[in-house]
Design a protein around this motif. Structure first.
Motif, short mmCIF file in Angstrom:
data_model
loop_
_atom_site.label_atom_id
_atom_site.label_comp_id
_atom_site.label_asym_id
_atom_site.label_seq_id
_atom_site.Cartn_x
_atom_site.Cartn_y
_atom_site.Cartn_z
N HIS A 99 7.60 5.53 12.77
CA HIS A 99 6.93 5.41 11.75
C HIS A 99 7.78 3.88 11.06
N MET A 100 7.02 3.54 9.97
CA MET A 100 8.60 2.73 9.23
C MET A 100 9.35 3.48 8.52
N SER A 101 9.83 2.91 8.29
CA SER A 101 11.37 2.60 7.61
C SER A 101 11.96 3.46 6.34
N GLU A 102 12.23 4.35 6.18
CA GLU A 102 12.35 4.78 4.64
C GLU A 102 12.63 3.67 4.27
N ALA A 103 13.84 3.08 4.09
CA ALA A 103 14.50 2.02 3.74
C ALA A 103 13.42 1.15 3.36
N THR A 104 12.80 0.83 4.08
CA THR A 104 11.79 -0.40 3.55
C THR A 104 11.12 -0.54 1.97
N PRO A 105 10.74 0.51 1.21
CA PRO A 105 11.11 0.10 0.50
C PRO A 105 11.89 -0.27 -0.91
N LEU B 161 0.94 -1.07 0.01
CA LEU B 161 -0.30 -0.10 0.05
C LEU B 161 0.83 1.09 -0.03
N LEU B 162 1.74 1.43 0.87
CA LEU B 162 3.02 2.41 0.75
C LEU B 162 3.46 3.00 -1.07
N PHE B 163 3.26 1.42 -1.56
CA PHE B 163 4.07 2.06 -3.07
C PHE B 163 3.10 2.49 -4.43
N ARG B 164 1.63 2.15 -3.65
CA ARG B 164 1.13 2.60 -4.27
C ARG B 164 0.48 4.16 -3.77
N VAL B 165 0.83 4.73 -2.65
CA VAL B 165 0.32 6.51 -2.32
C VAL B 165 1.73 6.65 -3.32
N LEU B 166 2.73 5.99 -2.91
CA LEU B 166 3.96 7.45 -3.84
C LEU B 166 3.94 6.60 -5.00
N MET B 167 3.25 6.08 -5.46
CA MET B 167 3.42 6.29 -6.95
C MET B 167 2.36 6.95 -7.92
N THR B 168 1.22 6.83 -7.23
CA THR B 168 0.07 7.58 -6.78
C THR B 168 -0.10 9.67 -6.56
N CYS B 169 0.52 9.22 -5.61
CA CYS B 169 0.51 10.89 -4.68
C CYS B 169 1.91 11.53 -5.33
N PHE B 170 2.89 10.76 -5.70
CA PHE B 170 4.67 10.74 -6.32
C PHE B 170 4.81 11.91 -5.65
N THR B 171 4.81 11.72 -3.76
CA THR B 171 5.22 12.60 -2.53
C THR B 171 6.84 11.97 -2.21
N ARG B 172 7.43 12.38 -1.46
CA ARG B 172 8.82 11.21 -0.92
C ARG B 172 8.05 11.06 0.08
N ILE B 173 9.72 10.01 -0.38
CA ILE B 173 9.03 8.59 0.78
C ILE B 173 9.06 9.28 2.14
N GLY B 174 9.94 10.43 2.68
CA GLY B 174 9.92 10.92 4.39
C GLY B 174 8.84 11.25 4.63
N GLU B 175 8.78 12.65 3.57
CA GLU B 175 7.07 13.01 4.05
C GLU B 175 5.80 11.77 3.85
N THR B 176 6.22 10.61 3.23
CA THR B 176 5.16 9.67 3.34
C THR B 176 4.52 8.96 4.41
N VAL B 177 5.99 8.29 4.76
CA VAL B 177 6.12 7.55 6.13
C VAL B 177 6.26 8.07 7.09
N ARG B 178 6.27 9.50 7.16
CA ARG B 178 5.90 10.55 8.85
C ARG B 178 4.65 10.62 8.30
N ALA B 179 3.99 9.98 6.99
CA ALA B 179 2.58 11.01 7.47
C ALA B 179 1.70 10.35 8.63
N GLU B 180 0.77 11.09 9.39
CA GLU B 180 0.29 10.84 10.38
C GLU B 180 -1.74 10.68 10.78
N TRP B 181 -2.15 10.18 11.07
CA TRP B 181 -3.49 10.27 10.93
C TRP B 181 -3.77 11.40 11.22
#
Length: 419
Positions: free
Chosen positions: A319-325, A233-253
């Motif tokens: 949060h999830m590590s930036e290195a995970t993907p 699901l993280l890949f889906r968000v990254l590819m669709t919204c093309f946000t940076r990995i750091g700001e994506t894994v730091r997203a809070e609810w």
């Protein structure tokens, strides 16, 4: 008679508590203190006044060494200089040299700039100086360092293949020497003259997917068993919204508004200079239907005490590590030591989206705004503050629809025309 080493060795303190003074010759004597310590002293006259000069501690300073120091002091005296004042001047020169060393001034510059930088960046800058500059030139007075000496340091870094590091090191040395010149501790800035002789790093685009490579990539993601559902699901968000990995894994609810399909990325999560974060605006990301659904799926994995959309399951509060993907891409054969299927980095998803959207005819300003790129033209930056929010919402929905079709097996259908 001159003092002998045996006499110096056997000398004992006086019983009355006063120093025992054993004369050698030409004003040199050994003082034996009440506590047993033994000091060499030289008695001399300067401008009619009797003075004394310390010449070391026995036995660390032997009788021979004390006599050599005595003779040197007498030569200074014969040349019309007070040896005691010469020693004070030499000590002051050493202190000033230490204060005005390239390392001292570099740390002074770093302390000022670190207040504007993120702690991680400040530490990285200091480490570069500690690794490449301080070992060879750190103790040298900054006013004595030549352009050739600096160039030798830079060439060593370049020789190791670290061209970008060498370039940044020169830029930092330029700022350090500029501080030295402004504060009167150096006459010129040797780093400024080296800008034209440095090797230029060749900028390489981030490895990314071409449009025709997307179907195979989605097939690899959808078929692999070596990836958690949350990472998928993280890949889906990254590819669709093309946000940076750091700001994506730091997203809070608290940043996600599913009812209004909007993701607000706060300044502290954005890729900005540390000093700009306090005054910067949040980056607004409109969410296409597919990503709203993705976040709703992620809610089922939400941890009670963890605010992050992509929590770390090893560290419940983080949060999830930036290195995970990246690790997942390596397992798929797209990164790291395993590039049998190609080479991709998470930042490359931004390049893929930007390339395809621009080539399809979408508004380049809307694409750049979605990428959260800083406007380089100062005039445009001042007057063009448009968020292009609704245009970006329409664009991202088209992009999400396109990726969904590719993911479902269509052969790279063309993106709908820009609206």
């Amino acid at each position: 008679m001159p003092l002998t080493k045996l006499e110096a060795d056997k000398a004992k303190p006086r019983t009355d508590g006063k120093p025992l003074k054993l004369s050698d010759s030409l004003g040199l004597s050994l003082w034996v203190m009440p506590n047993g310590a033994k000091y060499w002293r030289l008695k001399y006259r300067w401008q009619g006044k009797e003075k004394s000069l310390a010449l070391g501690v026995f036995p660390d300073s032997s009788l021979k060494m004390a006599r050599e120091k005595r003779d040197e002091a007498r030569r200074i005296l014969a040349n019309g200089t007070d040896p005691g004042e010469r020693r004070k001047a030499d000590k002051l020169a050493i202190v000033l040299a230490q204060k005005n060393s390239s390392e001292a001034i570099a740390k002074e510059w770093h302390k000022v700039k670190a207040a504007e930088w993120a702690p991680r960046h400040a530490q990285a800058v200091l480490k570069t100086l500690q690794t490449y500059l301080f070992p060879t030139l750190g103790k040298r007075p900054i006013s004595e360092i030549t352009a050739m000496e600096l160039l030798t340091v830079f060439r060593g870094v370049e020789g190791a293949g670290k061209l970008d590091t060498a370039k940044r090191l020169r830029e930092r040395c330029n700022a350090i020497f500029r501080l030295a010149v402004i504060s009167g501790r150096a006459q010129f800035n040797p780093a400024a003259d080296l800008v034209g002789v440095m090797m230029t790093p060749i900028s390489k685009p981030r490895p990314s997917l071409r449009q025709e490579e997307l179907p195979r990539f989605f097939e690899a993601i959808n078929s692999t068993e070596g990836m958690t559902y949350q990472t998928r699901l993280l890949f889906r968000v990254l590819m669709t919204c093309f946000t940076r990995i750091g700001e994506t894994v730091r997203a809070e609810w608290s940043h996600i508004d599913l009812d209004n399909a909007l993701w607000t990325i706060p300044p502290e999560n954005r890729k900005l200079k540390h000093k700009l974060k306090a005054s910067a605006n949040p980056h607004l990301v409109p969410l296409p239907d597919q990503i709203v659904q993705t976040f709703r799926e992620l809610e089922s994995f939400r941890l009670a005490d963890n605010p992050y959309v992509f929590p770390s399951f090893r560290h419940p509060k983080r949060h999830m590590s930036e290195a995970t993907p990246l690790k997942a891409l390596e397992r798929l054969g797209y990164a790291g030591r395993n590039k049998e299927n190609g080479h991709v980095v998470t930042h490359g998803f931004r390049a893929t989206a930007s390339t395809i959207l621009n080539e399809t005819g979408f508004n380049p300003d809307a694409v750049e705004r979605q990428l959260a790129h800083t406007e380089q033209n100062a005039v445009r930056a001042a007057y063009n503050r448009a968020q292009y929010l609704e245009e970006r919402r329409s664009m991202l929905q088209c992009w999400a629809d396109y990726l969904e079709r590719v993911s479902n097996g269509d052969t790279a259908p063309p993106l709908p025309a820009a609206r």
